[in-house]
Design a protein around this motif. Structure first.
Motif, PDB file in Angstrom:
ATOM      1  N   MET A 198       7.319   5.803   6.864  1.00 51.44           N
ATOM      2  CA  MET A 198       7.588   5.271   5.595  1.00 51.44           C
ATOM      3  C   MET A 198       7.529   6.129   4.435  1.00 51.44           C
ATOM      4  N   PRO A 199       8.439   5.994   3.487  1.00 50.98           N
ATOM      5  CA  PRO A 199       8.456   7.277   2.485  1.00 50.98           C
ATOM      6  C   PRO A 199       7.166   7.111   1.735  1.00 50.98           C
ATOM      7  N   ALA A 200       6.630   8.028   1.060  1.00 49.37           N
ATOM      8  CA  ALA A 200       5.668   7.910   0.245  1.00 49.37           C
ATOM      9  C   ALA A 200       5.741   7.096  -1.075  1.00 49.37           C
ATOM     10  N   PRO A 201       4.764   6.253  -1.343  1.00 50.44           N
ATOM     11  CA  PRO A 201       5.136   5.133  -2.168  1.00 50.44           C
ATOM     12  C   PRO A 201       4.580   5.723  -3.695  1.00 50.44           C
ATOM     13  N   VAL A 202       5.287   5.001  -4.571  1.00 53.34           N
ATOM     14  CA  VAL A 202       4.659   5.138  -6.063  1.00 53.34           C
ATOM     15  C   VAL A 202       3.388   4.327  -6.072  1.00 53.34           C
TER      16      VAL A 202
ATOM     17  N   ILE B   5       3.184   0.599  -5.185  1.00 50.27           N
ATOM     18  CA  ILE B   5       1.820  -0.198  -4.641  1.00 50.27           C
ATOM     19  C   ILE B   5       1.027  -0.026  -5.651  1.00 50.27           C
ATOM     20  N   ARG B   6       0.366  -1.165  -6.148  1.00 47.07           N
ATOM     21  CA  ARG B   6      -0.089  -1.461  -7.579  1.00 47.07           C
ATOM     22  C   ARG B   6      -1.657  -1.861  -7.234  1.00 47.07           C
ATOM     23  N   LEU B   7      -2.544  -0.960  -8.003  1.00 51.40           N
ATOM     24  CA  LEU B   7      -3.967  -1.363  -7.976  1.00 51.40           C
ATOM     25  C   LEU B   7      -4.373  -1.826  -9.334  1.00 51.40           C
ATOM     26  N   GLN B   8      -4.430  -3.179  -9.545  1.00 54.88           N
ATOM     27  CA  GLN B   8      -4.717  -3.670 -10.954  1.00 54.88           C
ATOM     28  C   GLN B   8      -6.143  -3.553 -11.070  1.00 54.88           C
ATOM     29  N   CYS B   9      -6.691  -2.833 -11.996  1.00 51.84           N
ATOM     30  CA  CYS B   9      -8.212  -2.544 -12.306  1.00 51.84           C
ATOM     31  C   CYS B   9      -8.782  -3.578 -13.141  1.00 51.84           C
ATOM     32  N   TYR B  10     -10.113  -3.946 -12.916  1.00 51.11           N
ATOM     33  CA  TYR B  10     -10.860  -4.849 -13.604  1.00 51.11           C
ATOM     34  C   TYR B  10     -12.265  -4.690 -13.417  1.00 51.11           C
ATOM     35  N   GLU B  11     -13.108  -5.078 -14.310  1.00 54.37           N
ATOM     36  CA  GLU B  11     -14.546  -4.933 -14.130  1.00 54.37           C
ATOM     37  C   GLU B  11     -15.048  -5.381 -13.066  1.00 54.37           C
TER      38      GLU B  11
ATOM     39  N   PRO C 188       1.856  13.212  -0.122  1.00 54.53           N
ATOM     40  CA  PRO C 188       1.045  12.573  -1.307  1.00 54.53           C
ATOM     41  C   PRO C 188       1.981  11.417  -1.891  1.00 54.53           C
ATOM     42  N   PRO C 189       1.261  10.330  -2.295  1.00 56.56           N
ATOM     43  CA  PRO C 189       2.082   9.284  -3.078  1.00 56.56           C
ATOM     44  C   PRO C 189       2.302  10.002  -4.631  1.00 56.56           C
ATOM     45  N   ILE C 190       3.273   9.314  -5.131  1.00 56.52           N
ATOM     46  CA  ILE C 190       3.562   9.383  -6.645  1.00 56.52           C
ATOM     47  C   ILE C 190       2.447   8.707  -7.425  1.00 56.52           C
ATOM     48  N   VAL C 191       1.424   9.198  -8.199  1.00 57.96           N
ATOM     49  CA  VAL C 191       0.541   8.542  -8.705  1.00 57.96           C
ATOM     50  C   VAL C 191       0.626   8.608 -10.347  1.00 57.96           C
ATOM     51  N   ILE C 192       0.746   7.090 -10.618  1.00 60.45           N
ATOM     52  CA  ILE C 192       0.667   6.824 -12.098  1.00 60.45           C
ATOM     53  C   ILE C 192      -0.441   6.214 -12.420  1.00 60.45           C
ATOM     54  N   ILE C 193      -1.370   6.739 -13.365  1.00 63.02           N
ATOM     55  CA  ILE C 193      -2.594   6.020 -13.824  1.00 63.02           C
ATOM     56  C   ILE C 193      -2.268   5.538 -15.448  1.00 63.02           C
ATOM     57  N   THR C 194      -2.812   4.372 -15.747  1.00 59.52           N
ATOM     58  CA  THR C 194      -2.561   3.921 -16.937  1.00 59.52           C
ATOM     59  C   THR C 194      -3.929   3.593 -17.530  1.00 59.52           C
TER      60      THR C 194
END
Length: 309
Positions: free
Chosen positions: A135-139, A71-77, A178-184
């Motif tokens: 459903m398995p916890a997502p990344v 699951i991708r959250l693409q951040c923007y202003e 809890p999902p596997i959370v990656i923040i960039t």
């Protein structure tokens, strides 16, 4: 793509290195260690570094390796809750209200319960990341967080602290796992300490020449060995210059692929000038390398390779 069968979390740092390598992601021991700890401790992983060094690819790699949806959250202003978390399907709600009026339903409480039910809820990435039954916890990849504002950061605190979201009309929705959370972040601005404290941290740097050469070997198998060495040596040399934007690993792969498509077996000044648009993304940098600077770098690269070889 995943097979919807979640595989177990690696039980050691060595297993983590091997897991990533199976997906052609080469991680040094420090990066593998922080990924391993993030997975075992169920803490978000905060990755900082220049654009193009492979931060986003870590989330994609873990998704494939562990058989978890991404699951991708693409951040923007200007990113807000309706875009990131949830919104109501207003068209469907209005249709239900019209049908209720047409059939003479007078129970306002029942109507309100119906229109603010799960079936009218549109799940955006944050809510999707909290998962659904069976459903398995997502990344969950929160990509380029530094592009958002501090208000959205503050909202994320609830999500990262308790893995839950409060929806006024429905109540609190909490993840069963809890999902596997990656923040960039590309560090265009500083992220608040309150959010960083909830995460494990790692700075993702450019790879060394040996690592980058192995990446090219895996990602661009059609690139001959001599050209691969020249490409990597040239890019490594460019990163020592005062460029507006140094090329990342993604650009190295693109350049090697482009040169392979052109059937080149070695670098020469004309080829470099013609293909710099795959490697550099700012005209000032390209103009600088199309002149004498580019030829000087190439001469140094060939001299270094002769000495090394």
């Amino acid at each position: 793509m995943t097979d919807d069968i979640a595989r177990p979390i690696p039980s050691s740092i060595d297993e983590t290195v091997e897991l990533l390598e199976q997906q052609d992601y080469l991680a040094d021991r420090r990066l593998a260690t922080v990924i391993f700890l993030s997975l075992r401790m169920r803490r978000p992983l905060f990755l900082e570094g220049e654009a193009g060094v492979g931060k986003t690819e870590i989330a994609k790699t873990l998704s494939r390796a562990l058989g978890r949806p991404l699951i991708r959250l693409q951040c923007y202003e200007g990113l807000d809750v309706s875009s990131a978390v949830y919104e109501w399907n207003y068209a469907a709600q209005m249709l239900e209200i019209r049908l209720a009026e047409a059939t003479g339903i007078q129970d306002r409480q029942r109507l309100e319960t119906d229109i603010f039910s799960e079936r009218h809820l549109i799940r955006r990435p944050v809510l999707q990341a909290l998962g659904q039954a069976g459903m398995p916890a997502p990344v969950f990849l929160i990509d380029e967080l530094d592009r958002t504002d501090e208000a959205f950061e503050a909202f994320l605190l609830e999500v990262l602290s308790d893995f839950q979201v409060t929806i006024p009309e429905l109540g609190t929705i909490k993840a069963t796992e809890p999902p596997i959370v990656i923040i960039t972040t590309n560090r265009t601005r500083e992220i608040h300490d309150a959010l960083k404290r909830r995460c494990l941290y790692h700075w993702v740097d450019y790879p060394n020449a040996a690592q980058e050469l192995e990446i090219i070997r895996r990602k661009v198998p059609g690139c001959n060995a001599a050209l691969s060495q020249q490409v990597v040596a040239y890019v490594q040399k460019l990163r020592t210059l005062d460029l507006f934007k140094s090329p990342g690993v993604a650009e190295t792969i693109d350049w090697a692929t482009a040169l392979t498509e052109l059937d080149r077996i070695a670098l020469d000044p004309e080829t470099i000038a013609d293909t710099l648009g795959t490697l550099l993304k700012y005209q000032d940098d390209i103009a600088r390398l199309q002149g004498g600077e580019g030829e000087r770098v190439l001469s140094e690269v060939k001299a270094d390779l002769r000495v090394a070889g």
